[in-house]
Design a protein around this motif. Structure first.
Motif, PDB file in Angstrom:
ATOM      1  N   PRO A  48      -2.357   9.591   2.692  1.00  0.00           N
ATOM      2  CA  PRO A  48      -1.884   8.522   1.806  1.00  0.00           C
ATOM      3  C   PRO A  48      -2.501   7.151   2.091  1.00  0.00           C
ATOM      4  O   PRO A  48      -2.483   6.282   1.233  1.00  0.00           O
ATOM      5  CB  PRO A  48      -0.371   8.510   2.038  1.00  0.00           C
ATOM      6  CG  PRO A  48      -0.226   9.025   3.435  1.00  0.00           C
ATOM      7  CD  PRO A  48      -1.302  10.060   3.576  1.00  0.00           C
ATOM      8  N   SER A  49      -3.070   6.961   3.288  1.00  0.00           N
ATOM      9  CA  SER A  49      -3.664   5.651   3.594  1.00  0.00           C
ATOM     10  C   SER A  49      -5.096   5.535   3.091  1.00  0.00           C
ATOM     11  O   SER A  49      -5.684   4.462   3.165  1.00  0.00           O
ATOM     12  CB  SER A  49      -3.618   5.375   5.097  1.00  0.00           C
ATOM     13  OG  SER A  49      -4.484   6.251   5.789  1.00  0.00           O
ATOM     14  N   SER A  50      -5.648   6.630   2.541  1.00  0.00           N
ATOM     15  CA  SER A  50      -7.018   6.564   2.025  1.00  0.00           C
ATOM     16  C   SER A  50      -7.201   7.277   0.683  1.00  0.00           C
ATOM     17  O   SER A  50      -8.232   7.103   0.047  1.00  0.00           O
ATOM     18  CB  SER A  50      -7.999   7.157   3.042  1.00  0.00           C
ATOM     19  OG  SER A  50      -7.688   8.502   3.304  1.00  0.00           O
ATOM     20  N   MET A  51      -6.250   8.056   0.252  1.00  0.00           N
ATOM     21  CA  MET A  51      -6.357   8.799  -1.011  1.00  0.00           C
ATOM     22  C   MET A  51      -5.257   8.346  -1.976  1.00  0.00           C
ATOM     23  O   MET A  51      -4.071   8.526  -1.690  1.00  0.00           O
ATOM     24  CB  MET A  51      -6.209  10.307  -0.762  1.00  0.00           C
ATOM     25  CG  MET A  51      -7.245  10.905   0.163  1.00  0.00           C
ATOM     26  SD  MET A  51      -8.837  11.103  -0.608  1.00  0.00           S
ATOM     27  CE  MET A  51      -8.449  12.291  -1.855  1.00  0.00           C
ATOM     28  N   TRP A  52      -5.680   7.786  -3.112  1.00  0.00           N
ATOM     29  CA  TRP A  52      -4.702   7.317  -4.102  1.00  0.00           C
ATOM     30  C   TRP A  52      -3.836   8.452  -4.625  1.00  0.00           C
ATOM     31  O   TRP A  52      -2.673   8.233  -4.971  1.00  0.00           O
ATOM     32  CB  TRP A  52      -5.406   6.589  -5.245  1.00  0.00           C
ATOM     33  CG  TRP A  52      -5.726   5.191  -4.867  1.00  0.00           C
ATOM     34  CD1 TRP A  52      -6.912   4.706  -4.417  1.00  0.00           C
ATOM     35  CD2 TRP A  52      -4.824   4.081  -4.869  1.00  0.00           C
ATOM     36  NE1 TRP A  52      -6.809   3.365  -4.131  1.00  0.00           N
ATOM     37  CE2 TRP A  52      -5.535   2.954  -4.407  1.00  0.00           C
ATOM     38  CE3 TRP A  52      -3.480   3.932  -5.207  1.00  0.00           C
ATOM     39  CZ2 TRP A  52      -4.955   1.700  -4.285  1.00  0.00           C
ATOM     40  CZ3 TRP A  52      -2.901   2.665  -5.087  1.00  0.00           C
ATOM     41  CH2 TRP A  52      -3.638   1.575  -4.627  1.00  0.00           C
ATOM     42  N   SER A  53      -4.364   9.666  -4.658  1.00  0.00           N
ATOM     43  CA  SER A  53      -3.565  10.793  -5.143  1.00  0.00           C
ATOM     44  C   SER A  53      -2.375  11.076  -4.224  1.00  0.00           C
ATOM     45  O   SER A  53      -1.342  11.579  -4.681  1.00  0.00           O
ATOM     46  CB  SER A  53      -4.432  12.041  -5.299  1.00  0.00           C
ATOM     47  OG  SER A  53      -5.041  12.375  -4.070  1.00  0.00           O
ATOM     48  N   ASP A  54      -2.498  10.751  -2.934  1.00  0.00           N
ATOM     49  CA  ASP A  54      -1.387  10.915  -1.988  1.00  0.00           C
ATOM     50  C   ASP A  54      -0.555   9.642  -1.865  1.00  0.00           C
ATOM     51  O   ASP A  54       0.670   9.693  -1.820  1.00  0.00           O
ATOM     52  CB  ASP A  54      -1.914  11.299  -0.602  1.00  0.00           C
ATOM     53  CG  ASP A  54      -2.509  12.692  -0.554  1.00  0.00           C
ATOM     54  OD1 ASP A  54      -2.206  13.523  -1.446  1.00  0.00           O
ATOM     55  OD2 ASP A  54      -3.290  12.961   0.368  1.00  0.00           O
ATOM     56  N   GLY A  55      -1.210   8.492  -1.786  1.00  0.00           N
ATOM     57  CA  GLY A  55      -0.504   7.233  -1.564  1.00  0.00           C
ATOM     58  C   GLY A  55       0.092   6.607  -2.811  1.00  0.00           C
ATOM     59  O   GLY A  55       1.140   5.969  -2.743  1.00  0.00           O
ATOM     60  N   GLY A  56      -0.553   6.788  -3.956  1.00  0.00           N
ATOM     61  CA  GLY A  56      -0.075   6.177  -5.202  1.00  0.00           C
ATOM     62  C   GLY A  56       1.354   6.539  -5.568  1.00  0.00           C
ATOM     63  O   GLY A  56       2.167   5.643  -5.861  1.00  0.00           O
ATOM     64  N   GLY A  91      -2.837  -5.064   5.754  1.00  0.00           N
ATOM     65  CA  GLY A  91      -3.874  -4.068   5.976  1.00  0.00           C
ATOM     66  C   GLY A  91      -5.150  -4.462   5.279  1.00  0.00           C
ATOM     67  O   GLY A  91      -5.161  -5.376   4.455  1.00  0.00           O
ATOM     68  N   GLU A  92      -6.214  -3.750   5.606  1.00  0.00           N
ATOM     69  CA  GLU A  92      -7.524  -4.039   5.037  1.00  0.00           C
ATOM     70  C   GLU A  92      -7.596  -3.610   3.576  1.00  0.00           C
ATOM     71  O   GLU A  92      -8.415  -4.107   2.823  1.00  0.00           O
ATOM     72  CB  GLU A  92      -8.620  -3.311   5.827  1.00  0.00           C
ATOM     73  CG  GLU A  92      -8.619  -3.603   7.315  1.00  0.00           C
ATOM     74  CD  GLU A  92      -7.548  -2.822   8.082  1.00  0.00           C
ATOM     75  OE1 GLU A  92      -7.120  -1.730   7.644  1.00  0.00           O
ATOM     76  OE2 GLU A  92      -7.115  -3.326   9.127  1.00  0.00           O
ATOM     77  N   THR A  93      -6.770  -2.640   3.184  1.00  0.00           N
ATOM     78  CA  THR A  93      -6.731  -2.146   1.809  1.00  0.00           C
ATOM     79  C   THR A  93      -5.283  -2.081   1.344  1.00  0.00           C
ATOM     80  O   THR A  93      -4.350  -2.136   2.155  1.00  0.00           O
ATOM     81  CB  THR A  93      -7.340  -0.734   1.695  1.00  0.00           C
ATOM     82  OG1 THR A  93      -6.493   0.188   2.383  1.00  0.00           O
ATOM     83  CG2 THR A  93      -8.763  -0.688   2.269  1.00  0.00           C
ATOM     84  N   LEU A  94      -5.109  -1.911   0.032  1.00  0.00           N
ATOM     85  CA  LEU A  94      -3.765  -1.768  -0.522  1.00  0.00           C
ATOM     86  C   LEU A  94      -3.060  -0.557   0.073  1.00  0.00           C
ATOM     87  O   LEU A  94      -1.885  -0.639   0.447  1.00  0.00           O
ATOM     88  CB  LEU A  94      -3.841  -1.613  -2.045  1.00  0.00           C
ATOM     89  CG  LEU A  94      -4.389  -2.791  -2.838  1.00  0.00           C
ATOM     90  CD1 LEU A  94      -4.577  -2.395  -4.296  1.00  0.00           C
ATOM     91  CD2 LEU A  94      -3.484  -3.994  -2.729  1.00  0.00           C
ATOM     92  N   LEU A  95      -3.766   0.559   0.170  1.00  0.00           N
ATOM     93  CA  LEU A  95      -3.138   1.769   0.683  1.00  0.00           C
ATOM     94  C   LEU A  95      -2.714   1.636   2.141  1.00  0.00           C
ATOM     95  O   LEU A  95      -1.611   2.054   2.506  1.00  0.00           O
ATOM     96  CB  LEU A  95      -4.080   2.970   0.524  1.00  0.00           C
ATOM     97  CG  LEU A  95      -4.225   3.517  -0.898  1.00  0.00           C
ATOM     98  CD1 LEU A  95      -5.313   4.585  -0.947  1.00  0.00           C
ATOM     99  CD2 LEU A  95      -2.913   4.078  -1.414  1.00  0.00           C
ATOM    100  N   VAL A  96      -3.557   1.068   2.969  1.00  0.00           N
ATOM    101  CA  VAL A  96      -3.211   0.893   4.387  1.00  0.00           C
ATOM    102  C   VAL A  96      -1.988  -0.017   4.514  1.00  0.00           C
ATOM    103  O   VAL A  96      -1.030   0.311   5.228  1.00  0.00           O
ATOM    104  CB  VAL A  96      -4.401   0.345   5.202  1.00  0.00           C
ATOM    105  CG1 VAL A  96      -3.961  -0.084   6.594  1.00  0.00           C
ATOM    106  CG2 VAL A  96      -5.511   1.388   5.293  1.00  0.00           C
ATOM    107  N   ALA A  97      -1.982  -1.134   3.811  1.00  0.00           N
ATOM    108  CA  ALA A  97      -0.841  -2.053   3.879  1.00  0.00           C
ATOM    109  C   ALA A  97       0.436  -1.379   3.393  1.00  0.00           C
ATOM    110  O   ALA A  97       1.494  -1.487   4.022  1.00  0.00           O
ATOM    111  CB  ALA A  97      -1.131  -3.307   3.051  1.00  0.00           C
TER     112      ALA A  97
END
Length: 123
Positions: A48-56, A91-97
């Protein structure tokens, strides 16, 4: 390492734990990856911290909002999760944050026990 400093497969592992899943870390292509082992089913990759399909879907379900802070190379994304209390994580990206916010909401910004990573070449 604190939640606010965790990245990659370790962050994915702690997100899965925060969501009540049973995660493990494997090295299927030589680098650590988080997998979730559901009851009576085959394990599946969870990033989820790098794949929008998991984190979105998590961002949507948890109603996480974002804002940017700083400028240039020092820009940080700040994720805001509101519920019984407001949780902010950067975080450095939206998903990481966003994923850090999920973990901090569940466990706090604690010092985490290191996840034991498998040896190189192991599955």
């Amino acid at each position: 390492m604190r939640v606010s400093e965790v990245n990659g497969a370790e962050l994915d592992y702690w997100v899965a734990r925060a969501l009540g899943m049973m995660p493990t870390i494997l090295r299927p292509q030589g680098r650590p990856s988080c997998f979730v082992i559901p009851a009576k089913r085959e394990a599946f990759s969870f990033a989820p911290s790098s794949m929008w399909s998991d984190g979105g879907p998590i961002i949507d379900r948890e109603r996480i909002s974002f804002r940017w802070d700083g400028f240039g190379a020092t820009r940080w994304c700040i994720a805001v999760k509101q519920g019984f209390r407001t949780v902010e994580a950067n975080g450095e990206t939206l998903l990481v944050a966003a994923m850090r916010a999920v973990v901090i909401d569940q466990f706090g910004d604690l010092e985490l026990h290191p996840v034991k990573l498998p040896r190189e070449g192991s599955y």
